[in-house]
Design a protein around this motif. Structure first.
Motif, PDB file in Angstrom:
ATOM      1  N   ALA A 293      43.828  37.059  42.951  1.00  0.00           N
ATOM      2  CA  ALA A 293      42.405  37.024  43.314  1.00  0.00           C
ATOM      3  C   ALA A 293      42.052  35.604  43.748  1.00  0.00           C
ATOM      4  O   ALA A 293      42.084  34.682  42.923  1.00  0.00           O
ATOM      5  CB  ALA A 293      41.552  37.452  42.137  1.00  0.00           C
TER       6      ALA A 293
ATOM      7  N   TRP B 145      35.437  43.803  46.633  1.00  0.00           N
ATOM      8  CA  TRP B 145      36.322  43.504  45.529  1.00  0.00           C
ATOM      9  C   TRP B 145      35.999  44.457  44.378  1.00  0.00           C
ATOM     10  O   TRP B 145      34.865  44.933  44.282  1.00  0.00           O
ATOM     11  CB  TRP B 145      36.115  42.079  45.033  1.00  0.00           C
ATOM     12  CG  TRP B 145      36.479  40.990  46.002  1.00  0.00           C
ATOM     13  CD1 TRP B 145      36.324  40.991  47.354  1.00  0.00           C
ATOM     14  CD2 TRP B 145      37.042  39.733  45.656  1.00  0.00           C
ATOM     15  NE1 TRP B 145      36.757  39.809  47.887  1.00  0.00           N
ATOM     16  CE2 TRP B 145      37.203  39.006  46.858  1.00  0.00           C
ATOM     17  CE3 TRP B 145      37.428  39.146  44.465  1.00  0.00           C
ATOM     18  CZ2 TRP B 145      37.738  37.725  46.889  1.00  0.00           C
ATOM     19  CZ3 TRP B 145      37.953  37.859  44.495  1.00  0.00           C
ATOM     20  CH2 TRP B 145      38.110  37.163  45.692  1.00  0.00           C
TER      21      TRP B 145
ATOM     22  N   THR C  76      36.373  32.900  38.044  1.00  0.00           N
ATOM     23  CA  THR C  76      37.050  32.068  37.047  1.00  0.00           C
ATOM     24  C   THR C  76      37.957  31.048  37.723  1.00  0.00           C
ATOM     25  O   THR C  76      38.005  29.872  37.332  1.00  0.00           O
ATOM     26  CB  THR C  76      37.860  32.945  36.081  1.00  0.00           C
ATOM     27  OG1 THR C  76      36.977  33.881  35.449  1.00  0.00           O
ATOM     28  CG2 THR C  76      38.546  32.101  35.024  1.00  0.00           C
ATOM     29  N   ALA C  77      38.691  31.473  38.739  1.00  0.00           N
ATOM     30  CA  ALA C  77      39.557  30.543  39.470  1.00  0.00           C
ATOM     31  C   ALA C  77      38.739  29.412  40.078  1.00  0.00           C
ATOM     32  O   ALA C  77      39.118  28.231  39.983  1.00  0.00           O
ATOM     33  CB  ALA C  77      40.327  31.293  40.558  1.00  0.00           C
TER      34      ALA C  77
ATOM     35  N   HIS D  80      37.529  26.928  37.482  1.00  0.00           N
ATOM     36  CA  HIS D  80      38.592  26.056  36.975  1.00  0.00           C
ATOM     37  C   HIS D  80      39.283  25.271  38.089  1.00  0.00           C
ATOM     38  O   HIS D  80      40.289  24.595  37.838  1.00  0.00           O
ATOM     39  CB  HIS D  80      39.624  26.888  36.212  1.00  0.00           C
ATOM     40  CG  HIS D  80      39.115  27.411  34.905  1.00  0.00           C
ATOM     41  ND1 HIS D  80      39.027  26.649  33.771  1.00  0.00           N
ATOM     42  CD2 HIS D  80      38.642  28.642  34.557  1.00  0.00           C
ATOM     43  CE1 HIS D  80      38.546  27.359  32.771  1.00  0.00           C
ATOM     44  NE2 HIS D  80      38.288  28.581  33.221  1.00  0.00           N
TER      45      HIS D  80
ATOM     46  N   MET E 180      43.651  33.474  40.666  1.00  0.00           N
ATOM     47  CA  MET E 180      44.034  33.923  39.325  1.00  0.00           C
ATOM     48  C   MET E 180      44.754  35.254  39.455  1.00  0.00           C
ATOM     49  O   MET E 180      44.329  36.114  40.232  1.00  0.00           O
ATOM     50  CB  MET E 180      42.810  34.092  38.422  1.00  0.00           C
ATOM     51  CG  MET E 180      42.164  32.782  38.009  1.00  0.00           C
ATOM     52  SD  MET E 180      43.130  31.830  36.807  1.00  0.00           S
ATOM     53  CE  MET E 180      42.826  32.759  35.314  1.00  0.00           C
TER      54      MET E 180
ATOM     55  N   VAL F 241      45.777  39.033  38.570  1.00  0.00           N
ATOM     56  CA  VAL F 241      45.025  40.133  37.963  1.00  0.00           C
ATOM     57  C   VAL F 241      45.718  41.445  38.310  1.00  0.00           C
ATOM     58  O   VAL F 241      46.315  41.584  39.379  1.00  0.00           O
ATOM     59  CB  VAL F 241      43.559  40.119  38.458  1.00  0.00           C
ATOM     60  CG1 VAL F 241      43.486  40.219  39.963  1.00  0.00           C
ATOM     61  CG2 VAL F 241      42.739  41.204  37.803  1.00  0.00           C
TER      62      VAL F 241
ATOM     63  N   LEU G 207      35.573  38.919  38.764  1.00  0.00           N
ATOM     64  CA  LEU G 207      35.534  38.059  37.584  1.00  0.00           C
ATOM     65  C   LEU G 207      36.558  36.950  37.680  1.00  0.00           C
ATOM     66  O   LEU G 207      36.260  35.760  37.452  1.00  0.00           O
ATOM     67  CB  LEU G 207      35.786  38.907  36.332  1.00  0.00           C
ATOM     68  CG  LEU G 207      36.124  38.148  35.040  1.00  0.00           C
ATOM     69  CD1 LEU G 207      34.960  37.267  34.609  1.00  0.00           C
ATOM     70  CD2 LEU G 207      36.499  39.129  33.942  1.00  0.00           C
ATOM     71  N   TRP G 208      37.801  37.295  38.036  1.00  0.00           N
ATOM     72  CA  TRP G 208      38.861  36.293  38.051  1.00  0.00           C
ATOM     73  C   TRP G 208      38.771  35.384  39.272  1.00  0.00           C
ATOM     74  O   TRP G 208      39.215  34.232  39.228  1.00  0.00           O
ATOM     75  CB  TRP G 208      40.219  36.959  37.934  1.00  0.00           C
ATOM     76  CG  TRP G 208      40.399  37.526  36.561  1.00  0.00           C
ATOM     77  CD1 TRP G 208      40.447  38.829  36.204  1.00  0.00           C
ATOM     78  CD2 TRP G 208      40.491  36.782  35.340  1.00  0.00           C
ATOM     79  NE1 TRP G 208      40.558  38.960  34.845  1.00  0.00           N
ATOM     80  CE2 TRP G 208      40.597  37.711  34.290  1.00  0.00           C
ATOM     81  CE3 TRP G 208      40.494  35.418  35.029  1.00  0.00           C
ATOM     82  CZ2 TRP G 208      40.707  37.324  32.953  1.00  0.00           C
ATOM     83  CZ3 TRP G 208      40.612  35.035  33.707  1.00  0.00           C
ATOM     84  CH2 TRP G 208      40.717  35.978  32.686  1.00  0.00           C
ATOM     85  N   GLY G 209      38.170  35.869  40.373  1.00  0.00           N
ATOM     86  CA  GLY G 209      37.910  34.975  41.499  1.00  0.00           C
ATOM     87  C   GLY G 209      36.900  33.903  41.142  1.00  0.00           C
ATOM     88  O   GLY G 209      37.061  32.726  41.506  1.00  0.00           O
TER      89      GLY G 209
ATOM     90  N   SER H 112      36.993  43.413  38.233  1.00  0.00           N
ATOM     91  CA  SER H 112      37.946  42.513  37.572  1.00  0.00           C
ATOM     92  C   SER H 112      38.411  41.425  38.528  1.00  0.00           C
ATOM     93  O   SER H 112      38.537  40.248  38.146  1.00  0.00           O
ATOM     94  CB  SER H 112      39.135  43.305  37.033  1.00  0.00           C
ATOM     95  OG  SER H 112      39.868  43.925  38.079  1.00  0.00           O
ATOM     96  N   MET H 113      38.664  41.784  39.790  1.00  0.00           N
ATOM     97  CA  MET H 113      39.030  40.774  40.775  1.00  0.00           C
ATOM     98  C   MET H 113      37.895  39.765  40.953  1.00  0.00           C
ATOM     99  O   MET H 113      38.126  38.551  41.058  1.00  0.00           O
ATOM    100  CB  MET H 113      39.342  41.440  42.115  1.00  0.00           C
ATOM    101  CG  MET H 113      40.596  42.282  42.116  1.00  0.00           C
ATOM    102  SD  MET H 113      40.617  43.432  43.514  1.00  0.00           S
ATOM    103  CE  MET H 113      40.298  42.336  44.883  1.00  0.00           C
TER     104      MET H 113
END
Length: 293
Positions: A153, A101, A111-112, A115, A120, A122, A107-109, A104-105
């Motif tokens: 992501a 990955w 984050t998803a 949450h 998420m 991206v 990070l958002w994976g 940025s992917m």
């Protein structure tokens, strides 16, 4: 010991990790890795792990021991050595599946997962070869008038996360004193269970509240492991042990040399490791900051 006291020994922690689990490992490259916890896993027979990591020697040691079934990572580096040598060898031999990955992917994976979302959106990765080499990745179209196509992501869910901090209390609150928390707080929120190792156990925290990023409700166990990030850095407590890292990289180049390295540094418990590291420091004339308090 009260119900709020989450302290564990490394042996108790390691006994809770099972083969086939998805294990997230905090830190970044050769910076603030939970190496004492990784070494504890090496003293078990756990295998076929899915490892999620901004990889460094944590990935290298697990790869060298044949414990990884699949790796999800944006990179695997020792920082001053661009490519981790055991990771290089494992990739060249096809020892495990690798899902690459970009950051940025990644990070958002995380984050998803934190949450409890399936993905998420991206922009990172679009126009690159990453989606072509990773069939798990999909795109989504914005439902609004822009109609933009974005990469989705997927959530990086994990069974357990391993994170090292400068300070923690017995209830599982953790504090970073260095300049960068990396993604460690997200690891603790994305995992079903988190095991937190620390340089110091404290009763009260001092410093800005923004440094208290690990929250006790996300932590299952706390381990007091002074020097527990060695040989990676743990700013501001100590820097990366470059002399040890050079010895590690040299040994990784030759199977016989690596067997000798394992016998010297990895065959015993954590106290044996610390003694062997101190002996090497004397031999090389390097100095290692005392982290025993």
């Amino acid at each position: 010991m009260s119900d709020l006291d989450k302290r564990l020994t490394t042996e108790e922690f390691a006994a809770r990790i099972e083969s086939g689990m998805t294990v997230g490992i905090g830190g970044w490259g050769a910076r603030r890795k939970p190496m004492a916890l990784v070494r504890a896993l090496l003293r078990t027979d756990v295998k076929d792990l899915t490892v999620i990591s901004c990889g460094g020697p944590d990935v290298g040691l697990l790869a060298a021991a044949g414990r990884i079934g699949r790796l999800v990572a944006p990179f695997v580096t020792l920082d001053s050595v661009p490519l981790e040598p055991h990771f290089r060898a494992a990739r060249e031999s096809g020892a495990f599946a690798f899902e690459e990955w970009d950051e940025s992917m990644f990070l958002w994976g995380l984050t998803a997962a934190a949450h409890r979302l399936p993905f998420m959106p991206v922009r990172g990765g679009l126009g690159s070869d990453v989606p072509r080499h990773n069939p798990r990745l999909r795109t989504v179209t914005s439902p609004y008038e822009d109609g933009e196509e974005l990469l989705a992501a997927p959530a990086l869910r994990m069974d357990v996360a391993l994170v090292h901090v400068n300070r923690a209390d017995v209830r599982g609150n953790g504090q970073f004193r260095g300049p960068d928390p990396f993604f460690d707080d997200l690891f603790t929120e994305a995992a079903e269970r988190t095991y937190l190792s620390c340089e110091q156990l404290v009763e009260r925290f001092e410093g800005p509240p923004q440094s208290l990023l690990v929250q006790r409700q996300n932590v299952t166990g706390v381990l007091h492991t002074p020097g527990g990030a060695h040989f990676t850095s743990c700013a501001p407590d100590y820097g990366r042990d470059e002399a040890f890292q050079r010895a590690y990289v040299r040994a990784a180049q030759d199977p016989q040399a690596w067997r000798a390295f394992e016998e010297r540094f990895l065959a015993g418990d954590e106290d044996d490791y610390r003694r062997a590291v101190d002996d090497l420091a004397e031999e090389t004339g390097s100095q290692r900051k005392d982290t025993s308090q």
